[in-house]
Motif scaffolding. Structure first.
Motif, PDB file in Angstrom:
ATOM      1  N   ALA A  23       0.817  -1.182  -0.100  1.00 20.55           N
ATOM      2  CA  ALA A  23      -0.219  -0.069   0.119  1.00 20.55           C
ATOM      3  C   ALA A  23       0.915   1.253   0.140  1.00 20.55           C
ATOM      4  N   ALA A  24       0.761   2.041  -1.078  1.00 20.47           N
ATOM      5  CA  ALA A  24       1.419   3.201  -1.043  1.00 20.47           C
ATOM      6  C   ALA A  24       0.483   4.473  -1.206  1.00 20.47           C
ATOM      7  N   SER A  25      -0.294   4.744  -0.372  1.00 24.85           N
ATOM      8  CA  SER A  25      -1.406   5.599  -0.354  1.00 24.85           C
ATOM      9  C   SER A  25      -0.984   7.223  -0.626  1.00 24.85           C
ATOM     10  N   GLU A  26       0.219   7.634  -0.218  1.00 24.65           N
ATOM     11  CA  GLU A  26       0.747   8.908  -0.331  1.00 24.65           C
ATOM     12  C   GLU A  26       1.371   9.064  -1.728  1.00 24.65           C
ATOM     13  N   PHE A  27       1.566   8.103  -2.465  1.00 26.80           N
ATOM     14  CA  PHE A  27       2.247   8.307  -3.802  1.00 26.80           C
ATOM     15  C   PHE A  27       1.189   8.125  -4.968  1.00 26.80           C
ATOM     16  N   ASN A  28       1.857   8.887  -5.857  1.00 31.29           N
ATOM     17  CA  ASN A  28       1.211   8.824  -7.364  1.00 31.29           C
ATOM     18  C   ASN A  28       2.248   7.646  -8.039  1.00 31.29           C
ATOM     19  N   LEU A  29       1.746   6.489  -8.245  1.00 32.96           N
ATOM     20  CA  LEU A  29       2.427   5.349  -8.631  1.00 32.96           C
ATOM     21  C   LEU A  29       3.122   5.580 -10.203  1.00 32.96           C
ATOM     22  N   ASN A  30       2.325   6.356 -10.751  1.00 29.58           N
ATOM     23  CA  ASN A  30       2.776   6.821 -12.304  1.00 29.58           C
ATOM     24  C   ASN A  30       3.861   7.381 -12.140  1.00 29.58           C
ATOM     25  N   HIS A  31       4.509   8.078 -11.400  1.00 25.44           N
ATOM     26  CA  HIS A  31       5.634   8.752 -11.277  1.00 25.44           C
ATOM     27  C   HIS A  31       7.030   8.128 -10.592  1.00 25.44           C
ATOM     28  N   TYR A  32       6.698   6.648 -10.416  1.00 25.89           N
ATOM     29  CA  TYR A  32       7.786   5.923  -9.851  1.00 25.89           C
ATOM     30  C   TYR A  32       7.844   4.587 -10.430  1.00 25.89           C
ATOM     31  N   ALA A  33       9.317   4.432 -10.500  1.00 27.02           N
ATOM     32  CA  ALA A  33       9.646   2.916 -10.636  1.00 27.02           C
ATOM     33  C   ALA A  33       9.306   2.038  -9.304  1.00 27.02           C
ATOM     34  N   ILE A  34       8.665   1.041  -9.801  1.00 29.51           N
ATOM     35  CA  ILE A  34       8.114  -0.059  -8.492  1.00 29.51           C
ATOM     36  C   ILE A  34       9.147  -1.259  -8.445  1.00 29.51           C
ATOM     37  N   ALA A  35       9.421  -1.868  -7.368  1.00 31.22           N
ATOM     38  CA  ALA A  35      10.168  -3.025  -7.451  1.00 31.22           C
ATOM     39  C   ALA A  35       9.748  -3.668  -6.075  1.00 31.22           C
ATOM     40  N   CYS A  50      11.566  -5.512 -11.053  1.00 25.85           N
ATOM     41  CA  CYS A  50      11.282  -4.035 -11.309  1.00 25.85           C
ATOM     42  C   CYS A  50      10.768  -3.711 -12.352  1.00 25.85           C
ATOM     43  N   GLU A  51       9.824  -2.787 -12.402  1.00 27.26           N
ATOM     44  CA  GLU A  51       9.060  -2.105 -13.360  1.00 27.26           C
ATOM     45  C   GLU A  51       9.469  -0.834 -13.605  1.00 27.26           C
ATOM     46  N   SER A  52       9.918  -0.172 -14.854  1.00 26.37           N
ATOM     47  CA  SER A  52      10.008   1.269 -14.855  1.00 26.37           C
ATOM     48  C   SER A  52       9.020   2.078 -14.704  1.00 26.37           C
ATOM     49  N   ILE A  53       9.450   3.515 -14.540  1.00 24.15           N
ATOM     50  CA  ILE A  53       8.239   4.435 -14.559  1.00 24.15           C
ATOM     51  C   ILE A  53       7.250   4.386 -15.518  1.00 24.15           C
ATOM     52  N   SER A  54       7.594   4.303 -16.717  1.00 23.87           N
ATOM     53  CA  SER A  54       6.632   4.126 -17.853  1.00 23.87           C
ATOM     54  C   SER A  54       5.913   2.887 -17.508  1.00 23.87           C
ATOM     55  N   GLY A  55       6.161   2.051 -17.121  1.00 23.63           N
ATOM     56  CA  GLY A  55       5.567   0.576 -17.185  1.00 23.63           C
ATOM     57  C   GLY A  55       6.155  -0.334 -18.289  1.00 23.63           C
ATOM     58  N   ARG A  56       6.879   0.267 -19.322  1.00 18.77           N
ATOM     59  CA  ARG A  56       6.927  -0.304 -20.552  1.00 18.77           C
ATOM     60  C   ARG A  56       8.132  -1.434 -20.348  1.00 18.77           C
ATOM     61  N   THR A  57       8.918  -1.115 -19.273  1.00 18.79           N
ATOM     62  CA  THR A  57      10.234  -2.234 -19.311  1.00 18.79           C
ATOM     63  C   THR A  57       9.957  -2.726 -17.810  1.00 18.79           C
ATOM     64  N   ALA A  58      10.249  -4.214 -17.818  1.00 21.14           N
ATOM     65  CA  ALA A  58      10.282  -4.957 -16.501  1.00 21.14           C
ATOM     66  C   ALA A  58      11.262  -5.968 -16.573  1.00 21.14           C
ATOM     67  N   THR A  59      11.834  -6.130 -15.195  1.00 23.51           N
ATOM     68  CA  THR A  59      12.809  -7.133 -15.192  1.00 23.51           C
ATOM     69  C   THR A  59      12.628  -8.056 -13.882  1.00 23.51           C
ATOM     70  N   ALA A  60      13.148  -9.198 -14.090  1.00 21.44           N
ATOM     71  CA  ALA A  60      13.174 -10.156 -12.825  1.00 21.44           C
ATOM     72  C   ALA A  60      14.186 -10.971 -12.787  1.00 21.44           C
ATOM     73  N   ALA A  61      14.589 -11.325 -11.460  1.00 25.30           N
ATOM     74  CA  ALA A  61      15.703 -12.294 -11.280  1.00 25.30           C
ATOM     75  C   ALA A  61      15.399 -13.806 -12.009  1.00 25.30           C
ATOM     76  N   ASP A  62      16.401 -14.108 -12.443  1.00 22.71           N
ATOM     77  CA  ASP A  62      16.428 -15.506 -13.063  1.00 22.71           C
ATOM     78  C   ASP A  62      15.687 -16.558 -12.175  1.00 22.71           C
TER      79      ASP A  62
END
Length: 120
Positions: A23-35, A50-62
């Motif tokens: 829960a990130a109630s104080e944040f506009n999640l569109n402005h942050y990378a999330i992980a 992790c997902e980039s700020i735009s949401g277009r790029t995501a990475t995951a551990a092998d």
């Protein structure tokens, strides 16, 4: 005070599933990378996904590829980590984090963590 609060952890058998929420109630999640990160007993903290700020790029551990899925619900200020086919080696404290710059950089905000235990 800006807070991230994780929930959804617990004990699960191998092969089971859990969904973690942040829960990130104080944040506009569109402005942050999330992980999501995790730290197993006696080990260093590692990035799970992790997902980039735009949401277009995501990475995951092998180690979690094809099993874990990171997502964000910006309207409800919540980040999720869907974890399927859990293994004992997934046992760890899981942390959500937000970054101002993007994935691969130091994250700006952290939750306190939630414990996931995978055991029969």
């Amino acid at each position: 005070q800006l807070l991230l609060v994780e929930s959804g952890g617990g004990l699960v058998q191998p092969g089971g599933s859990l969904r973690l929420s942040c829960a990130a109630s104080e944040f506009n999640l569109n402005h942050y990378a999330i992980a999501w990160f995790r730290q197993a007993p006696g080990k260093e903290r590692e990035e799970v996904s992790c997902e980039s700020i735009s949401g277009r790029t995501a990475t995951a551990a092998d180690s979690v590829q094809g099993r874990f899925t990171l997502s964000r619900d910006s309207a409800n200020h919540t980040i999720y980590l869907q974890m399927n086919n859990l293994k004992p080696e997934d046992t760890a404290v899981y942390y959500c984090a937000l970054g101002n710059i993007g994935c691969g950089y130091v994250m700006a905000y952290w939750g306190k963590g939630v414990l996931v235990t995978v055991s029969s």
